[in-house]
Design an enzyme around this catalytic site. Structure first.
Site, PDB file in Angstrom:
ATOM      1  N   LYS A 118      52.897 -36.954  41.807  1.00 52.76           N
ATOM      2  CA  LYS A 118      54.116 -37.757  41.820  1.00 52.76           C
ATOM      3  C   LYS A 118      54.419 -38.249  43.233  1.00 52.76           C
ATOM      4  O   LYS A 118      54.297 -37.518  44.199  1.00 52.76           O
ATOM      5  CB  LYS A 118      55.282 -36.964  41.239  1.00 52.76           C
ATOM      6  CG  LYS A 118      55.269 -37.065  39.711  1.00 52.76           C
ATOM      7  CD  LYS A 118      56.515 -36.522  39.093  1.00 52.76           C
ATOM      8  CE  LYS A 118      56.562 -35.017  39.179  1.00 52.76           C
ATOM      9  NZ  LYS A 118      55.600 -34.338  38.308  1.00 52.76           N
ATOM     10  N   GLU A 155      51.495 -31.821  27.731  1.00 51.44           N
ATOM     11  CA  GLU A 155      52.530 -30.878  28.179  1.00 51.44           C
ATOM     12  C   GLU A 155      53.886 -31.250  27.577  1.00 51.44           C
ATOM     13  O   GLU A 155      54.075 -32.365  27.071  1.00 51.44           O
ATOM     14  CB  GLU A 155      52.611 -30.883  29.699  1.00 51.44           C
ATOM     15  CG  GLU A 155      52.901 -32.263  30.277  1.00 51.44           C
ATOM     16  CD  GLU A 155      53.775 -32.221  31.500  1.00 51.44           C
ATOM     17  OE1 GLU A 155      54.849 -31.599  31.443  1.00 51.44           O
ATOM     18  OE2 GLU A 155      53.383 -32.844  32.511  1.00 51.44           O
TER      19      GLU A 155
HETATM   20  N1  PSU Z   1      54.702 -35.736  35.206  1.00 48.55           N
HETATM   21  C1  PSU Z   1      55.663 -36.562  34.686  1.00 48.55           C
HETATM   22  N2  PSU Z   1      56.905 -36.042  34.460  1.00 48.55           N
HETATM   23  C2  PSU Z   1      57.155 -34.714  34.680  1.00 48.55           C
HETATM   24  C3  PSU Z   1      56.146 -33.857  35.203  1.00 48.55           C
HETATM   25  C4  PSU Z   1      54.934 -34.439  35.453  1.00 48.55           C
HETATM   26  O1  PSU Z   1      55.400 -37.738  34.448  1.00 48.55           O
HETATM   27  O2  PSU Z   1      58.269 -34.289  34.396  1.00 48.55           O
HETATM   28  C5  PSU Z   1      56.379 -32.371  35.391  1.00 48.55           C
HETATM   29  C6  PSU Z   1      55.055 -31.648  35.119  1.00 48.55           C
HETATM   30  O3  PSU Z   1      55.278 -30.760  34.054  1.00 48.55           O
HETATM   31  C7  PSU Z   1      54.729 -30.923  36.391  1.00 48.55           C
HETATM   32  C8  PSU Z   1      56.098 -30.643  36.921  1.00 48.55           C
HETATM   33  O4  PSU Z   1      53.967 -29.756  36.174  1.00 48.55           O
HETATM   34  O5  PSU Z   1      56.778 -31.889  36.678  1.00 48.55           O
HETATM   35  C9  PSU Z   1      56.066 -30.217  38.370  1.00 48.55           C
HETATM   36  O6  PSU Z   1      57.248 -29.551  38.658  1.00 48.55           O
HETATM   37  P1  PSU Z   1      57.423 -28.793  40.054  1.00 48.55           P
HETATM   38  O7  PSU Z   1      57.347 -29.868  41.072  1.00 48.55           O
HETATM   39  O8  PSU Z   1      58.771 -28.137  39.991  1.00 48.55           O
HETATM   40  O9  PSU Z   1      56.298 -27.816  40.146  1.00 48.55           O
END
Ligand code: PSU
Ligand code: MN
Length: 305
Positions: free
Chosen positions: A160, A7
């Site tokens: 996360k 990604e």
């Molecule tokens: N994992 C990481 N760093 C990131 C992300 C994931 O180590 O920046 C990103 C991914 O792209 C994931 C997003 O889909 O954070 C999730 O964002 P949100 O919580 O706004 O859906």
């Protein structure tokens, strides 16, 4: 040649420059060293890219105004000829469309935490005799519904740690997404090897993981599969060390009224500052490890897209 996807949100919004660019290049190198073609997905000037060249990686790592794209944002980035970095949901969708079924990332998005007041009660929570009415403002990442409907295997270090992990696991169970612990019984917590919660099952090798993924799709299920790989031991930040920083960063996000897609990048940035870069080093270590595992799984899957 066998491919896997990566990604681009972690490049544009997850890691600071210039280590985001170095990391993007290193991740591609890890896949190639294992004989797998890495394809980093993004939208550049309105064009879908399934694989970026080095100039495009450099652009994404430095450009201002790069959109953070979840599933619903892909169309507008194309129509408005914008640059966009894909999150897990958008990357899964575009990977599937391109016929690639294995994806390595850091941590998926999930159910965000709801902050509690000093009494341990959730903000806006109401108690009505026997029921607790939870606030309706739950922030749930678009990554979860994407996992429920798009058949791509996502290799990650868990969700996360800034999230509500029990709620995230419940959500995945409800919507039929297999959650495999890779060489662990536990659901990893991104910076830490364990969340204290159990994964659905344990797999001990890429071969075992591929066998479950293959069986899932051979049955006609159209959902994704989550393969959760704990961060390498030497890069781990213990939960009790990272947790106070996470709570502080989340509180600051709340105070500064940061909402929607801006929450995760804000919290990751604050954690990098509060831990003096340790969170960034951990993030990079787990990403490289995840790409290596994803490459081994990709080589063992025979899926028709
Ligand atoms: N994992 C990481 N760093 C990131 C992300 C994931 O180590 O920046 C990103 C991914 O792209 C994931 C997003 O889909 O954070 C999730 O964002 P949100 O919580 O706004 O859906
Ligand atoms: Mn969100």
């Amino acid at each position: 040649m066998i491919s896997l996807v990566l990604e681009s949100t972690l490049i544009a919004h997850g890691l600071p420059y210039p280590c985001n660019l170095e990391t993007a290049r290193e991740l591609e190198a890890v896949a190639r060293a294992r004989g797998v073609e890495p394809r980093t997905i993004a939208i550049i000037g309105g064009a879908i890219k399934i694989g970026l060249n080095d100039a495009e990686l450099q652009h994404l790592a430095q450009a201002r105004g790069v959109l953070k794209l979840a599933r619903r944002d892909i169309a507008l980035a194309i129509a408005q000829k914008r640059d966009g970095a894909t999150t897990v949901s958008a990357t899964m969708y575009l990977a599937h469309r391109a016929g690639i079924r294995v994806f390595a990332t850091g941590g998926i998005g999930g159910v965000h935490r709801t902050l509690k007041d000093e009494g341990g009660r959730m903000k806006d929570e109401k108690i009505d005799s026997s029921f607790i009415l939870h606030p309706s403002s739950f922030d749930i990442s678009a990554d979860l519904p994407e996992l429920a409907r798009t058949s791509v295997a996502v290799v990650c270090a868990g969700a996360k740690a800034i999230l509500d992990l029990p709620a995230t696991l419940e959500w995945l169970e409800t919507f039929g997404v297999p959650v495999l612990g890779f060489q662990t019984d536990d659901f990893p917590a991104f910076y830490s090897r364990s969340s204290g919660l159990r994964a659905q099952t344990r797999v001990d090798s890429a071969e075992d993981a591929a066998r479950v993924i293959q069986a899932h799709w051979d049955l006609g299920f159209t959902s994704g599969v989550l393969v959760c790989v704990p961060i390498p031991r030497d890069a781990e930040i213990p939960r009790e060390v990272i947790e106070p920083f996470i709570e502080r960063a989340l509180r600051e996000a709340e105070e500064q009224k940061i909402v929607g897609g801006a929450v995760t990048p804000f919290v990751l940035k604050r954690l990098a500052e509060l831990t003096d870069g340790a969170s960034v080093r951990a993030n990079i270590a787990l990403l490289k490890n995840n790409v290596a595992v994803a490459a081994e799984i990709a080589k063992r899957l025979q899926v028709q897209s």
